[in-house]
Design an enzyme around this catalytic site. Structure first.
Site, PDB file in Angstrom:
ATOM      1  N   THR A  17      27.531  -4.152   9.080  1.00  0.00           N
ATOM      2  CA  THR A  17      28.189  -5.004  10.076  1.00  0.00           C
ATOM      3  C   THR A  17      27.372  -5.185  11.348  1.00  0.00           C
ATOM      4  O   THR A  17      27.760  -5.947  12.236  1.00  0.00           O
ATOM      5  CB  THR A  17      29.571  -4.420  10.440  1.00  0.00           C
ATOM      6  OG1 THR A  17      29.410  -3.059  10.861  1.00  0.00           O
ATOM      7  CG2 THR A  17      30.501  -4.467   9.238  1.00  0.00           C
ATOM      8  N   GLU A 102      13.380   2.462  11.413  1.00  0.00           N
ATOM      9  CA  GLU A 102      12.167   3.055  11.958  1.00  0.00           C
ATOM     10  C   GLU A 102      12.493   3.797  13.252  1.00  0.00           C
ATOM     11  O   GLU A 102      13.568   3.632  13.829  1.00  0.00           O
ATOM     12  CB  GLU A 102      11.110   1.988  12.211  1.00  0.00           C
ATOM     13  CG  GLU A 102      11.475   0.961  13.265  1.00  0.00           C
ATOM     14  CD  GLU A 102      10.326  -0.008  13.512  1.00  0.00           C
ATOM     15  OE1 GLU A 102       9.172   0.461  13.683  1.00  0.00           O
ATOM     16  OE2 GLU A 102      10.575  -1.228  13.529  1.00  0.00           O
ATOM     17  N   TYR A 164       3.916  -7.691   1.041  1.00  0.00           N
ATOM     18  CA  TYR A 164       4.247  -9.112   0.959  1.00  0.00           C
ATOM     19  C   TYR A 164       3.012  -9.941   0.579  1.00  0.00           C
ATOM     20  O   TYR A 164       3.098 -10.871  -0.239  1.00  0.00           O
ATOM     21  CB  TYR A 164       4.794  -9.629   2.290  1.00  0.00           C
ATOM     22  CG  TYR A 164       5.901  -8.794   2.910  1.00  0.00           C
ATOM     23  CD1 TYR A 164       6.703  -7.953   2.132  1.00  0.00           C
ATOM     24  CD2 TYR A 164       6.130  -8.830   4.276  1.00  0.00           C
ATOM     25  CE1 TYR A 164       7.705  -7.190   2.704  1.00  0.00           C
ATOM     26  CE2 TYR A 164       7.136  -8.078   4.859  1.00  0.00           C
ATOM     27  CZ  TYR A 164       7.918  -7.250   4.071  1.00  0.00           C
ATOM     28  OH  TYR A 164       8.908  -6.489   4.649  1.00  0.00           O
ATOM     29  N   GLU A 212      -3.431   3.597   3.505  1.00  0.00           N
ATOM     30  CA  GLU A 212      -3.968   3.364   4.842  1.00  0.00           C
ATOM     31  C   GLU A 212      -4.492   4.675   5.397  1.00  0.00           C
ATOM     32  O   GLU A 212      -4.290   5.741   4.809  1.00  0.00           O
ATOM     33  CB  GLU A 212      -2.883   2.795   5.765  1.00  0.00           C
ATOM     34  CG  GLU A 212      -1.727   3.739   6.016  1.00  0.00           C
ATOM     35  CD  GLU A 212      -0.584   3.096   6.803  1.00  0.00           C
ATOM     36  OE1 GLU A 212      -0.546   1.863   6.921  1.00  0.00           O
ATOM     37  OE2 GLU A 212       0.273   3.858   7.280  1.00  0.00           O
ATOM     38  N   HIS A 250       1.532   2.395  11.889  1.00  0.00           N
ATOM     39  CA  HIS A 250       2.507   3.385  11.482  1.00  0.00           C
ATOM     40  C   HIS A 250       2.295   4.711  12.214  1.00  0.00           C
ATOM     41  O   HIS A 250       1.182   5.049  12.619  1.00  0.00           O
ATOM     42  CB  HIS A 250       2.422   3.641   9.975  1.00  0.00           C
ATOM     43  CG  HIS A 250       2.920   2.496   9.154  1.00  0.00           C
ATOM     44  ND1 HIS A 250       2.358   2.153   7.943  1.00  0.00           N
ATOM     45  CD2 HIS A 250       3.921   1.612   9.360  1.00  0.00           C
ATOM     46  CE1 HIS A 250       3.000   1.119   7.438  1.00  0.00           C
ATOM     47  NE2 HIS A 250       3.956   0.773   8.283  1.00  0.00           N
TER      48      HIS A 250
END
Length: 293
Positions: A17, A102, A164, A212, A250
């Protein structure tokens, strides 16, 4: 087939919500995900109209599971409450918790990962884009409209945006599943977990691994590939030009001294027989070159 998420998966959204939860629940539904409920104790008993579907809101994960048979939850709860949300889901016996949030404190992530492991709940994330099995289900924030279709490639990635890009570049070939495991220092599902699952999946013919800088996850994955993986693996490592001591993107992407460098990871993977692309586009070309058949 697919790994971890299929067309049979029934998905809850903790934090549905809220603004982000609502937006991405709409996107998951549009992708064909069977979203069966949201969880918000303050709005229990209500329903939310989401385009073509009305989704009920439950007061707890346990109540939602009992009413809907849900076996997956996607967590969009703010960082201060994420530990409690994942712990609640694990205590209810959910099979898979996809933690999108995150900025979760490391000590909270350590605590809920350990608790979930004890309860038999697989955690993907935190700070991850989730996972998608094209043509079946999409749990998280991976855009379903970037062009992927069902196919023979299995993808596991620390990076959302590189997930992506590779999915888009290989859209005409297609994926069994794509899993964004997240780039925080403490995560639930690892490269090795996904490699093992793809090795066992009869519809996955080739695995793409995106890593990475920072930590030694890719070196450990390389050792696992050498010992246990028979399918071809193609990799890309982000961060060859990253300066020492500076966090890049990150929380876990930081080179300290001689450890965690992209070059060291590339060397370990190549020693295990993995072809490593210099760019995402070159990586996609290597996939097409080495795809069986």
């Amino acid at each position: 087939m697919a790994i971890f998420l299929t067309e049979e998966s029934k998905v809850l959204v903790q934090g549905m919500t809220g603004a982000e939860g609502m937006k991405h629940t709409r996107r998951m539904l549009a992708a064909g995900t069977d979203v069966v409920g949201g969880v918000n104790p303050r709005k229990a008993g209500r329903s939310v109209d989401l385009d073509t579907r009305t989704v009920p809101v439950f007061g707890s994960v346990r109540e939602a599971m009992a009413a809907t048979g849900a076996d997956v939850t996607v967590v969009f709860v703010p960082p201060p409450f994420a530990k409690a949300a994942v712990t609640e889901a694990a205590d209810a016996g959910i099979g898979l918790a996809v933690v999108i949030t995150e900025g979760i404190p490391v000590h909270d992530a350590v605590a809920f990962q350990a608790h979930a492991n004890r309860r038999g709940t697989r955690v993907i994330g935190p700070n991850c884009p989730g996972l998608i099995s094209p043509g079946q289900s999409n749990a998280g924030i991976i855009p379903a409209d970037i062009g992927p279709k069902p196919g023979p490639i299995g993808l596991v990635s620390k990076s959302g945006t590189l997930t992506y890009q590779l999915m888009h570049e290989l859209r005409d070939t297609g994926f069994s599943s794509a899993v964004g495991i997240g780039g925080d220092p403490v995560i639930g599902t690892t490269h090795i977990d996904c490699l093992t699952a793809y090795e066992e999946d009869p519809d996955t013919e080739l695995i793409v691994l995106i890593g990475e800088i920072g930590g030694d996850a890719e070196e450990r994955a390389a050792a696992h590939i050498a010992a246990h993986i028979t399918k071809p693996v193609i990799a890309y490592i982000a961060g060859f030009t990253a300066p020492e001591g500076k966090t890049m993107g990150h929380a876990g992407a930081i080179v300290s001294g001689s450890t965690g460098t992209a070059q060291a990871k590339k060397k370990a993977l190549e020693a295990a027989g993995v072809h490593v692309g210099a760019t995402p586009t070159e990586t996609a070309r290597l996939v097409l070159k080495h795809l069986p058949g």
